[in-house]
Design a protein around this motif. Structure first.
Motif, PDB file in Angstrom:
ATOM      1  N   UNK A  30      74.493  35.109  31.744  1.00 16.16           N
ATOM      2  CA  UNK A  30      75.624  36.160  31.845  1.00 16.16           C
ATOM      3  C   UNK A  30      76.595  36.082  30.850  1.00 16.16           C
ATOM      4  N   UNK A  31      77.135  34.640  30.965  1.00 13.67           N
ATOM      5  CA  UNK A  31      78.082  34.309  29.943  1.00 13.67           C
ATOM      6  C   UNK A  31      77.684  34.500  28.539  1.00 13.67           C
ATOM      7  N   UNK A  32      76.607  34.152  28.270  1.00 15.46           N
ATOM      8  CA  UNK A  32      76.069  34.237  26.751  1.00 15.46           C
ATOM      9  C   UNK A  32      76.073  35.767  26.599  1.00 15.46           C
ATOM     10  N   UNK A  33      75.475  36.625  27.334  1.00 11.93           N
ATOM     11  CA  UNK A  33      75.372  37.927  27.190  1.00 11.93           C
ATOM     12  C   UNK A  33      76.911  38.655  26.945  1.00 11.93           C
ATOM     13  N   UNK A  34      77.700  38.131  27.597  1.00 14.20           N
ATOM     14  CA  UNK A  34      79.213  38.856  27.727  1.00 14.20           C
ATOM     15  C   UNK A  34      79.703  38.247  26.202  1.00 14.20           C
ATOM     16  N   UNK A  35      79.517  37.063  25.696  1.00 15.68           N
ATOM     17  CA  UNK A  35      79.922  36.633  24.545  1.00 15.68           C
ATOM     18  C   UNK A  35      79.355  37.262  23.435  1.00 15.68           C
ATOM     19  N   UNK A  36      78.086  37.913  23.460  1.00 20.09           N
ATOM     20  CA  UNK A  36      77.682  38.677  22.489  1.00 20.09           C
ATOM     21  C   UNK A  36      78.221  40.154  22.630  1.00 20.09           C
ATOM     22  N   UNK A  37      78.447  40.694  23.619  1.00 18.27           N
ATOM     23  CA  UNK A  37      79.031  42.058  23.537  1.00 18.27           C
ATOM     24  C   UNK A  37      80.684  41.923  23.213  1.00 18.27           C
ATOM     25  N   UNK A  38      81.466  40.840  23.326  1.00 18.64           N
ATOM     26  CA  UNK A  38      82.593  40.673  22.822  1.00 18.64           C
ATOM     27  C   UNK A  38      82.603  40.408  21.315  1.00 18.64           C
ATOM     28  N   UNK A  39      81.751  39.429  20.781  1.00 18.31           N
ATOM     29  CA  UNK A  39      81.750  39.494  19.277  1.00 18.31           C
ATOM     30  C   UNK A  39      81.203  40.627  18.604  1.00 18.31           C
ATOM     31  N   UNK A  60      84.266  26.925  26.284  1.00 20.99           N
ATOM     32  CA  UNK A  60      84.028  26.342  27.442  1.00 20.99           C
ATOM     33  C   UNK A  60      82.575  26.527  28.071  1.00 20.99           C
ATOM     34  N   UNK A  61      81.952  27.565  27.599  1.00 15.55           N
ATOM     35  CA  UNK A  61      80.363  27.728  27.928  1.00 15.55           C
ATOM     36  C   UNK A  61      79.629  26.613  27.310  1.00 15.55           C
ATOM     37  N   UNK A  62      79.911  26.161  26.158  1.00 11.10           N
ATOM     38  CA  UNK A  62      79.325  25.147  25.433  1.00 11.10           C
ATOM     39  C   UNK A  62      79.630  23.876  26.150  1.00 11.10           C
ATOM     40  N   UNK A  63      80.996  23.573  26.403  1.00 12.24           N
ATOM     41  CA  UNK A  63      81.533  22.266  26.788  1.00 12.24           C
ATOM     42  C   UNK A  63      80.877  21.914  28.076  1.00 12.24           C
ATOM     43  N   UNK A  64      80.856  23.056  29.040  1.00 12.63           N
ATOM     44  CA  UNK A  64      80.461  22.783  30.528  1.00 12.63           C
ATOM     45  C   UNK A  64      79.072  22.434  30.613  1.00 12.63           C
ATOM     46  N   UNK A  65      78.365  22.627  29.452  1.00 14.01           N
ATOM     47  CA  UNK A  65      76.809  22.219  29.474  1.00 14.01           C
ATOM     48  C   UNK A  65      76.661  20.581  29.352  1.00 14.01           C
TER      49      UNK A  65
END
Length: 461
Positions: free
Chosen positions: A84-93, A188-193
């Motif tokens: 979901x986070x990845x899809x939101x990032x796409x929508x924002x960009x 944060x998405x990348x860091x928490x991984x």
């Protein structure tokens, strides 16, 4: 289990009736899911009864879902959250919320949205459909999408042409919530991984962020590098966004400011661009409010203050100074030191150092206000010596309102990911303060949904 289902259902039914009754009697409107978000649409939630009742409904509904859904499905919704986070990032960009706002209620085909963003329409449609399944966007007809109440809070309010022409100023003069969303779905998405790797190799001292970006610099120093100018600027606006999520009278309730004598000095230690300090200085002109932070942040704060509160600078009611809070504070006559969202940026050893330095500079009458997120326990047994600092949710709900009140826990994981630090339970914070010569005299816990503003007042011992 049957009893639990009936209890949860009754909580939802009874409190829904109560909420509708309160709103009808007071002229509040409960917005529809497909309505666009406005500040006025939240008026019902400004009523304490409405806010508490709504929190009980949401907590009970989410607990009922967890009870009745197949555990595999509920678990997948948790461990699949990064999708979901990845899809939101796409929508924002891709500026989808802004594009759909300009398209109006009839929505827009994914191909047309994609054409404005320079991406593939079929792929974009898949991400928007995924988000529509969670009511963030809605699919009006095949591949035609429109905003919902949820996606409209991701709208910067800027025109699409302006954003495309000036991408680096997308968040300027906005409430800051979209800046928060960008930060969470990006760095944060990348860091928490890399949280697991950091946990298994804690002795290295490297944070998940440093591992994710192969970066020796700590996060704040990294932000100040020239190549991160956009991130640095966005970070300041993001902090303003967190401030906007707090009740407008939060700082007034945090301390009896009017009780301080004329020209009392209030020091906002690590005060960033001055968002909190400006609120205090505006409301209490008899105080001298000083914002301390790094030189780069202070310069940014002064620039912003010249636009939003120039009178404070010219009157001397508000001032900025560079200071390293790992050294004794240069202001020795402070009536109040404020640490707002500071301790959670540092591992315990360094948080202790910050508190010790302030204790060295404090007078016997100085008050310390630590403002941040107090993490509630998920059990009802708080243990000896740990006070229950907020009203528990009714049985059979979790006492902290569970998933209806989870932003504080997200912040806790955030601090771990960026800084190897944490948000504090009241037990943790009391222990930290006592070791450094401070004694807690008052704790004020915010009601759910959490707004990151839990003032803890301490005095020297």
């Amino acid at each position: 289990m049957a009893d639990s289902v009936l209890q949860l259902s009754k909580l939802i039914s009874d409190n829904s009736s109560h909420l509708v009754s309160i709103c009808s009697g007071r002229g509040f409107t409960i917005p529809h899911l497909n309505d666009q978000y406005t500040e006025d649409s939240e008026n019902f939630r400004k009523n304490t009864q409405c806010a508490e009742t709504a929190s009980i409904i949401v907590a009970a509904a989410l607990q009922l879902v967890a009870t009745l859904s197949p555990p595999q499905q509920s678990s997948f919704a948790i461990f699949g959250g990064h999708y979901k986070s990845a899809s939101v990032r796409i929508a924002l960009d891709c500026n989808v919320p802004e594009i759909l706002r300009e398209a109006g209620d009839k929505g827009l085909h994914a191909d047309e949205i994609a054409a404005k963003s320079g991406v593939d329409g079929k792929l974009l449609a898949r991400h928007l459909r995924f988000l529509s399944n969670y009511h963030t966007f809605r699919e009006i007809s095949p591949n035609v999408f429109a905003n919902t109440r949820l996606s409209s809070v991701l709208d910067s309010g800027k025109s699409v042409d302006d954003i495309i022409a000036n991408p680096h100023t997308k968040h300027d003069d906005t409430p800051g919530f979209v800046a928060i969303a960008e930060q969470v779905t990006g760095d944060l998405h990348k860091s928490t991984g890399y949280a697991l790797e950091a946990m298994k190799d804690a002795s290295s001292g490297l944070s998940p962020f440093q591992r994710a970006y192969n970066e020796p610099l700590p996060y704040y120093k990294w932000l100040e590098t020239p190549e991160n100018a956009y991130r640095f600027h966005r970070f300041g606006i993001m902090m303003r966004g967190f401030g906007a999520m707090q009740p407008p009278d939060a700082i007034e309730k945090a301390y009896p400011w009017n009780s301080l004598p004329q020209n009392s000095v209030v020091v906002d230690v690590g005060g960033g661009i001055g968002t909190l300090a400006i609120s205090i200085a505006r409301a209490y002109s008899h105080l001298k409010v000083v914002v301390q932070d790094t030189e780069a942040v202070v310069e940014e704060g002064e620039t912003i203050c010249k636009d939003v509160f120039p009178a404070g600078l010219t009157s001397g009611n508000l001032s900025f100074e560079a200071h390293d809070f790992f050294s004794p504070n240069p202001i020795k006559n402070a009536s109040v030191y404020i640490l707002k969202n500071i301790l959670h940026n540092w591992p315990d050893a360094l948080a202790l150092d910050i508190l010790r330095q302030l204790r060295v500079s404090a007078t016997p009458e100085t008050k310390l206000i630590v403002i941040g997120t107090i993490i509630g326990y998920t059990c009802r047994d708080y243990g000896k010596g740990i006070e229950n600092v907020y009203k528990d949710a009714p049985e059979p709900l979790l006492p902290n309102y569970g998933a209806a009140n989870d932003i504080g826990y997200v912040m806790d994981v955030t601090m771990s990911a960026l800084f190897n630090a944490k948000e504090f339970t009241i037990g943790d914070l009391k222990a930290l303060l006592e070791v450094t010569g401070w004694k807690v005299v008052r704790v004020q816990r915010s009601a759910p949904p959490h707004n990151f503003f839990d003032p803890v007042i301490a005095v020297p011992v």
